[in-house]
Design an enzyme around this catalytic site. Sequence first.
Site, PDB file in Angstrom:
ATOM      1  N   ASP A   1     -17.230  -1.151   1.833  1.00 25.51           N
ATOM      2  CA  ASP A   1     -16.008  -0.357   1.763  1.00 25.51           C
ATOM      3  C   ASP A   1     -15.595  -0.197   0.299  1.00 25.51           C
ATOM      4  OD1 ASP A   1     -15.114  -2.956   1.283  1.00 25.51           O
ATOM      5  OD2 ASP A   1     -13.224  -2.659   2.346  1.00 25.51           O
TER       6      ASP A   1
ATOM      7  N   LYS B   1      -3.611  -6.388  -3.153  1.00 27.18           N
ATOM      8  CA  LYS B   1      -3.932  -7.545  -2.318  1.00 27.18           C
ATOM      9  C   LYS B   1      -3.663  -8.788  -3.164  1.00 27.18           C
ATOM     10  CE  LYS B   1      -7.395  -5.268   0.604  1.00 27.18           C
ATOM     11  NZ  LYS B   1      -8.825  -5.172   1.005  1.00 27.18           N
TER      12      LYS B   1
ATOM     13  N   ASP C   1     -13.477  -1.451  -1.773  1.00 27.75           N
ATOM     14  CA  ASP C   1     -13.236  -2.558  -2.706  1.00 27.75           C
ATOM     15  C   ASP C   1     -14.184  -3.738  -2.507  1.00 27.75           C
ATOM     16  OD1 ASP C   1     -11.954  -3.193  -0.258  1.00 27.75           O
ATOM     17  OD2 ASP C   1     -10.469  -4.457  -1.254  1.00 27.75           O
TER      18      ASP C   1
ATOM     19  N   ASP D   1     -14.944  -5.793   0.044  1.00 22.91           N
ATOM     20  CA  ASP D   1     -14.708  -7.020   0.827  1.00 22.91           C
ATOM     21  C   ASP D   1     -15.163  -6.897   2.284  1.00 22.91           C
ATOM     22  OD1 ASP D   1     -12.645  -5.423   1.801  1.00 22.91           O
ATOM     23  OD2 ASP D   1     -11.009  -6.716   1.089  1.00 22.91           O
ATOM     24  N   ARG D   2     -15.757  -5.731   2.650  1.00 25.96           N
ATOM     25  CA  ARG D   2     -16.258  -5.569   4.015  1.00 25.96           C
ATOM     26  C   ARG D   2     -17.695  -5.058   3.998  1.00 25.96           C
ATOM     27  NH1 ARG D   2     -13.700  -1.841   7.383  1.00 25.96           N
ATOM     28  NH2 ARG D   2     -12.876  -0.650   5.648  1.00 25.96           N
TER      29      ARG D   2
ATOM     30  N   ARG E   1       0.838  -1.197   0.000  1.00 28.94           N
ATOM     31  CA  ARG E   1       0.000   0.000   0.000  1.00 28.94           C
ATOM     32  C   ARG E   1       0.876   1.251   0.000  1.00 28.94           C
ATOM     33  NH1 ARG E   1      -2.895   0.190   5.075  1.00 28.94           N
ATOM     34  NH2 ARG E   1      -3.040  -2.037   4.702  1.00 28.94           N
TER      35      ARG E   1
ATOM     36  N   SER F   1      -8.395  -0.049  -1.047  1.00 27.54           N
ATOM     37  CA  SER F   1      -9.351  -0.458  -0.013  1.00 27.54           C
ATOM     38  C   SER F   1     -10.110   0.755   0.529  1.00 27.54           C
ATOM     39  CB  SER F   1      -8.634  -1.229   1.096  1.00 27.54           C
ATOM     40  OG  SER F   1      -9.541  -1.780   2.002  1.00 27.54           O
ATOM     41  N   HIS F   2      -9.952   1.048   1.832  1.00 31.64           N
ATOM     42  CA  HIS F   2     -10.693   2.151   2.467  1.00 31.64           C
ATOM     43  C   HIS F   2      -9.802   3.363   2.711  1.00 31.64           C
ATOM     44  CE1 HIS F   2      -8.719  -0.199   5.579  1.00 31.64           C
ATOM     45  NE2 HIS F   2      -8.652   0.909   6.281  1.00 31.64           N
TER      46      HIS F   2
ATOM     47  N   HIS G   1     -14.402  -7.842   7.712  1.00 31.27           N
ATOM     48  CA  HIS G   1     -14.060  -8.978   6.849  1.00 31.27           C
ATOM     49  C   HIS G   1     -14.734 -10.227   7.428  1.00 31.27           C
ATOM     50  CE1 HIS G   1     -10.885  -6.971   4.504  1.00 31.27           C
ATOM     51  NE2 HIS G   1     -10.565  -6.357   5.623  1.00 31.27           N
TER      52      HIS G   1
END
Length: 461
Positions: A240, A114, A242, A244-245, A15, A104-105, A327
């Site tokens: 979020d 990832k 991307d 995944d949450r 990141r 992501s966030h 997650h």
Amino acid sequence: MVALSKTIFKAYDIRGVIDSTLDAGVARSIGQAFGQAALAKGERSVVIGRDGRLSGPALSAALAEGLQAAGVDVIDLGMVATPMVYFATNVLEGTRSGIMVTGSHNPPDYNGFKMVLAGEAIYGDAITALYDSIQAHDGSSAADKGSYRTHDIRAAYLERIIGDVKIARPIKIAVDCGNGVAGAFAGDLYRGMGCEVIELFCEVDGHFPNHHPDPAHPENLQDLIRALQTSDAEIGLAFDGDGDRLGIVTKDGHIIYPDRQMMLFAADVLSRNPGAEILYDVKCTRHLAPYIEQHGGRPLMYKTGHSLVKAKLKETGSPLGGEMSGHVFFKDRWYGFDDGLYAGARMLELLTKVDDPSALLNALPMAISTPELHLHLDEGENVALIDKLRTDATFPTSEKINDIDGLRVEYPDGFGLARSSNTTPVVVLRFEGENPEALARIQDEFRSVILAAKPDAKLPF
């Protein structure tokens, strides 16, 4: 050209900040290093995808170049949610490795990667090894360059969920994607299941003009709360950046945090997998373990980190795992990776079995708790402080101390947690009490031991 910095190689992913620590040149190098690692595992092809960030197309193209230079074939899914890359590594023939280009966030000027290597989420030393590989590389490319092709995974992904997850009755829902990439798929997924959907900020926009796409923070859920108050939607889902949450909001505006979502998921999964082990991370409520036990399961507390939980899930054979961050990992009827869109579908399957979904969610056991609090320190100080607390700290009214990930101190009426973040120089704190007095007492004990170890600490509580 941005110089390669070891600081972007984090515990669970890579990141960085665009044009500061991350650019196309760095992405190409990462692609080539990952390609070499994939070939060493006998992998011939790698799936790639990207979220809706403005820097995504350029980074994704450079990543593909690097992978091809290593001699690996690239299958480019285009703009997708992170779980769709994971899905592809499970269903596309001969492909068990993938890289998602996502921030992501994080704020709009961030991006990252990832990664799944030969079916395993990579973390820790495996990520550091990519940095070492780039440093040692002589600049050469493979004699036979890898191929490149695009692939549309959308229909297969949506059909796989819609074909298996069934709602018990029609329901109207509100969905807030915060202009993240989940917005390109959420509406069609839930309509395909038979829901009526009010879409909020589902246009993918890497500027995130409305609010930040991170459902872990209450300020990002206020639009969804208002939508539920002013419409006849029964429940709200938030995602979020991307996808995944998952975040959940009830009709009356209560936020159902992921550790309480896990209670419903665990009860459902245990109905088909009696006696199974259910994983959760150290930040989760102390009410989760008894709930799992009451429903015939075996609770297992584990370290925080989506890659760590995924690996532990594989090791234990557990059908379900979850983190306070949102997650959730279903191995029951799914593939064992974290997927906010899928978790939302599974939640709707459960909520439509009752007349009042909000009443079901609000009735789940809960205590008074703080959000995740951050004690900001200098680089390296966070690890040193936790080490010092481990050796020196005493907590007079505690029952036991779990040190699997920092210090989680259990009390008869609550818990306190201090753990070192694996991604930034902070100590993460969280507190829970059965009443305000218990919460205050536990925080006082932590305040004393932290200030004894570091008198100039600027505590966030």
